[in-house]
Design a protein around this motif. Structure first.
Motif, PDB file in Angstrom:
ATOM      1  N   GLU A 130     -87.733  73.402   3.203  1.00 55.12           N
ATOM      2  CA  GLU A 130     -87.547  74.247   4.320  1.00 55.12           C
ATOM      3  C   GLU A 130     -88.751  74.977   4.989  1.00 55.12           C
ATOM      4  O   GLU A 130     -89.029  74.669   6.059  1.00 55.12           O
ATOM      5  N   ASP A 131     -89.528  75.117   4.284  1.00 56.97           N
ATOM      6  CA  ASP A 131     -90.828  75.964   4.460  1.00 56.97           C
ATOM      7  C   ASP A 131     -91.710  74.802   5.175  1.00 56.97           C
ATOM      8  O   ASP A 131     -92.171  75.057   6.345  1.00 56.97           O
ATOM      9  N   GLU A 173     -90.299  74.113   8.653  1.00 55.36           N
ATOM     10  CA  GLU A 173     -90.584  75.083   9.730  1.00 55.36           C
ATOM     11  C   GLU A 173     -92.287  75.064  10.083  1.00 55.36           C
ATOM     12  O   GLU A 173     -92.470  75.086  11.150  1.00 55.36           O
ATOM     13  N   SER A 175     -93.479  74.516  13.812  1.00 53.72           N
ATOM     14  CA  SER A 175     -94.443  75.347  14.504  1.00 53.72           C
ATOM     15  C   SER A 175     -95.702  74.612  14.949  1.00 53.72           C
ATOM     16  O   SER A 175     -96.195  74.845  16.147  1.00 53.72           O
ATOM     17  N   GLU A 185     -87.778  67.532  11.782  1.00 55.00           N
ATOM     18  CA  GLU A 185     -86.616  68.129  11.091  1.00 55.00           C
ATOM     19  C   GLU A 185     -86.038  67.195   9.840  1.00 55.00           C
ATOM     20  O   GLU A 185     -85.611  67.814   8.946  1.00 55.00           O
TER      21      GLU A 185
END
Length: 160
Positions: free
Chosen positions: A14-15, A18, A22, A48
């Motif tokens: 997940e990190d 993200e 970004s 994603e």
């Protein structure tokens, strides 16, 4: 349970995703005019979903062992999954599994993608790392249905 993205960092999937999104946001600010809305949507979908296949037990067990951590799974589930992967000599490439999270209907309705564009996104995710191992459709189906799906809160799609 935490799903790790890398063995040498404390970064979860997940990190990592993200951070990638970004980066895409920054890319869009700098060069957004060079891409159509569909192209940006396709890149976002690929970003994603590209590492979803890293959620498989075989991959996570390797990372947990490397980090000298215990997986947060019941002993009966560990036994079941160990049996599932017992005869697997090589790690199944995560990119081969990651497209199962992509929903064609959603890509058409929410992103307005054509069938060709959907195939392009799926292909980008599937092949985002070069591998010298041929995909085995029956094995991938089994891993998706017996490992990924039982541990997912999402409906996973068939790849073949």
């Amino acid at each position: 349970m935490k799903y790790w993205a890398k063995s040498l960092t404390e970064e979860t999937i997940e990190d990592h995703t993200e951070n990638l999104l970004s980066g895409l946001e920054q890319l869009t600010k700098e060069y957004g005019e060079a891409f159509s809305d569909n192209e940006l949507g396709m890149i976002k979908l690929a970003a994603e979903s590209h590492d979803y296949g890293k959620r498989i037990y075989q991959f996570q067990k390797t990372l947990y062992n490397h980090k000298k951590m215990q997986m947060d799974l019941p002993a009966s589930e560990i036994k079941r999954l160990d049996a599932l992967y017992k005869n697997e000599g090589r790690m199944i490439p995560h990119g081969y599994l990651s497209p199962c999270v992509l929903d064609s209907k959603q890509m058409k309705t929410e992103y307005g993608l054509s069938d060709d564009e959907i195939l392009l996104v799926r292909s980008a995710v599937f092949w985002h790392h070069e591998r010298d191992i041929e995909p085995e459709p029956e094995k991938l189906k089994k891993i998706i249905s017996e490992d990924l799906q039982p541990h997912s809160n999402r409906k996973l799609r068939k790849l073949y």
